[in-house]
Design a protein around this motif. Structure first.
Motif, PDB file in Angstrom:
ATOM      1  N   ARG A 260      62.576  73.461 118.057  1.00 41.13           N
ATOM      2  CA  ARG A 260      61.942  72.321 117.381  1.00 41.13           C
ATOM      3  C   ARG A 260      61.721  71.179 118.358  1.00 41.13           C
ATOM      4  O   ARG A 260      60.660  70.522 118.343  1.00 41.13           O
ATOM      5  CB  ARG A 260      62.809  71.853 116.204  1.00 41.13           C
ATOM      6  CG  ARG A 260      62.887  72.831 115.053  1.00 41.13           C
ATOM      7  CD  ARG A 260      63.407  72.155 113.792  1.00 41.13           C
ATOM      8  NE  ARG A 260      64.735  71.590 113.970  1.00 41.13           N
ATOM      9  CZ  ARG A 260      65.863  72.224 113.695  1.00 41.13           C
ATOM     10  NH1 ARG A 260      65.832  73.475 113.251  1.00 41.13           N
ATOM     11  NH2 ARG A 260      67.033  71.632 113.860  1.00 41.13           N
TER      12      ARG A 260
ATOM     13  N   SER B 140      57.487  71.509 114.587  1.00 38.72           N
ATOM     14  CA  SER B 140      58.038  72.749 114.043  1.00 38.72           C
ATOM     15  C   SER B 140      59.158  72.406 113.079  1.00 38.72           C
ATOM     16  O   SER B 140      59.934  71.480 113.321  1.00 38.72           O
ATOM     17  CB  SER B 140      58.573  73.653 115.160  1.00 38.72           C
ATOM     18  OG  SER B 140      59.256  74.775 114.610  1.00 38.72           O
TER      19      SER B 140
ATOM     20  N   LYS C 151      58.273  81.577 114.037  1.00 38.23           N
ATOM     21  CA  LYS C 151      58.030  80.399 114.858  1.00 38.23           C
ATOM     22  C   LYS C 151      56.633  79.844 114.616  1.00 38.23           C
ATOM     23  O   LYS C 151      56.447  78.642 114.420  1.00 38.23           O
ATOM     24  CB  LYS C 151      58.210  80.741 116.336  1.00 38.23           C
ATOM     25  CG  LYS C 151      59.646  80.948 116.780  1.00 38.23           C
ATOM     26  CD  LYS C 151      59.701  81.337 118.245  1.00 38.23           C
ATOM     27  CE  LYS C 151      61.132  81.536 118.723  1.00 38.23           C
ATOM     28  NZ  LYS C 151      61.181  81.950 120.162  1.00 38.23           N
TER      29      LYS C 151
ATOM     30  N   MET D  14      54.930  76.032 112.472  1.00 37.31           N
ATOM     31  CA  MET D  14      54.271  75.030 113.300  1.00 37.31           C
ATOM     32  C   MET D  14      53.208  74.244 112.533  1.00 37.31           C
ATOM     33  O   MET D  14      52.471  74.795 111.711  1.00 37.31           O
ATOM     34  CB  MET D  14      53.621  75.701 114.503  1.00 37.31           C
ATOM     35  CG  MET D  14      54.589  76.388 115.444  1.00 37.31           C
ATOM     36  SD  MET D  14      55.479  75.231 116.492  1.00 37.31           S
ATOM     37  CE  MET D  14      54.146  74.698 117.566  1.00 37.31           C
TER      38      MET D  14
END
Length: 386
Positions: free
Chosen positions: A253, A268, A346, A350
């Motif tokens: 992050r 993130s 991931k 975002m």
């Protein structure tokens, strides 16, 4: 293909979510693993290329997806060139082992130093290769800067982190991440990076709290207990490993939130549960897979190999399929969980702020050859997707 968050007023930043939609990867990964095992690992270059191409094309932003332009052939050639570079050094180190104890130490020293020096070089060149093979809306990413400058910083901060028992790690991570980011470009627009060492220290606080302080206490106690307190060190190491996924989520992050391309920023919101989940699933797959392979190996030993000497050529040949299955289990777990699942989680976490700001980017930069990827593969220094 992109979900946009409603704006409070026309002048506020435009926020767009990255959408990941690649369908099921199970069948493709099974095919790649099977071909890799069947070719004794040679097909892995084409397997990794296919995996990257599939992941990139499944990642959408503002209605367009990433494109991957690398090929398995150039990875294979890069690997062969890397072998040609490394084999003389390792052959020398291996040969010195037959010339006495001092020569053996020198030989191991040569192999260690070569691997230690080339690892950061390979990591830098590997990132450059991946960026130059990635494009969005027809504009490629690329990298500038000196790989050897990165090597110098990597060596200095790595050695300092070891000497300080990890205290210098936040400064190491901040320095190296900044160097990699600020050497990266999207077309003619340069990346910037704002994270400081303090931010990394904050992210690592759980690991420090459960590792550094207890270790210091144990070392002091060992002086007064004739070393008996050292028996608690494995427990501290185990606890730090349990907390590491939490630190990884915080660091990811931090890296995302600190990166910008021109006026385009990133955020993130991935949680530690994703990292814990990935490692638990990976452990279950590996555990079950290894158990099955072990059972098959035991059955094979009982039926055809138990009466043979281990030195027998037939014994070794009979167990080759077992070693192949073992490798296949590890490769499948790595690709399916630590690469596909984590990559999807991931990317899906975002948010891109003002993605439209890079619309005026102009193509720039040169392609990177695959030698860096070959070195990274040979040294096992980063054969992940990203």
């Amino acid at each position: 293909m992109t979900i946009e968050v409603a704006q409070g007023n026309p002048g506020s930043p435009k926020r767009s979510y990255i959408l990941f939609s690649g369908g099921s990867f199970f069948g493709r990964i099974m095919a790649w693993v099977t071909l890799t095992v069947a070719t004794l690992g040679i097909y892995r270059f084409w397997a990794m290329t296919g995996l990257r191409r599939s992941l990139w094309s499944a990642t959408h932003l503002e209605g367009d997806h990433l494109r991957y332009h690398g090929t398995g052939k150039e990875l294979f050639i890069g690997f062969l060139i890397a072998l040609a570079i490394l084999i003389p050094f390792y052959a020398l180190g291996f040969g010195l082992q037959f010339m006495g104890p001092i020569a053996t130490i020198v030989g191991f020293g040569i192999m260690f130093v070569v691997g230690f020096l080339l690892t950061p070089y390979a990591l830098f060149r590997r990132r450059r290769y991946l960026l130059t093979r990635t494009s969005w809306r027809g504009i490629r990413f690329h990298m500038q800067g000196s790989a050897w400058r990165y090597v110098g910083a990597w060596l200095f901060w790595t050695i300092l982190s070891v000497i300080t028992l990890g205290i210098a790690l936040p400064w190491r991570m901040a320095k190296l991440d900044r160097m990699l980011a600020e050497a990266s470009y999207f077309g003619n627009q340069r990346f910037s990076y704002s994270a400081k060492a303090k931010s990394y220290f904050d992210a690592l606080i759980p690991v420090y709290a459960i590792t550094l302080l207890p270790v210091a206490f144990i070392l002091i106690a060992a002086v007064y207990t004739q070393g008996k307190a050292l028996a608690f060190l494995p427990l501290v190491v185990l606890l730090s490993m349990v907390l590491w996924p939490l630190a990884m989520a915080r660091i990811f992050r931090l890296q995302a939130n600190s990166t910008k391309i021109g006026d385009t920023g990133f955020e993130s919101y991935i949680g530690a549960s994703k990292f814990y989940g990935a490692y638990i699933i990976h452990g279950v797959i590996v555990g079950v897979g290894i158990s099955i392979v072990g059972a098959v190996g035991t059955l094979l030993a009982v039926t055809v190999g138990v009466q043979l000497e281990p030195q027998s050529g037939f014994f070794s040949l009979a167990f080759l399929p077992i070693f192949a299955l073992y490798y296949g289990v590890l490769l499948f777990a790595n690709m399916m969980v630590l690469q596909v699942m984590l990559f999807e989680w991931k990317m899906s976490s975002m948010v891109v702020i003002n993605a439209h700001s890079v619309k005026d980017a102009i193509a720039a930069g040169d392609l990177e050859n695959a030698v860096g990827m070959g070195l990274a593969d040979t040294l096992d220094a980063g054969f992940e997707v990203i």
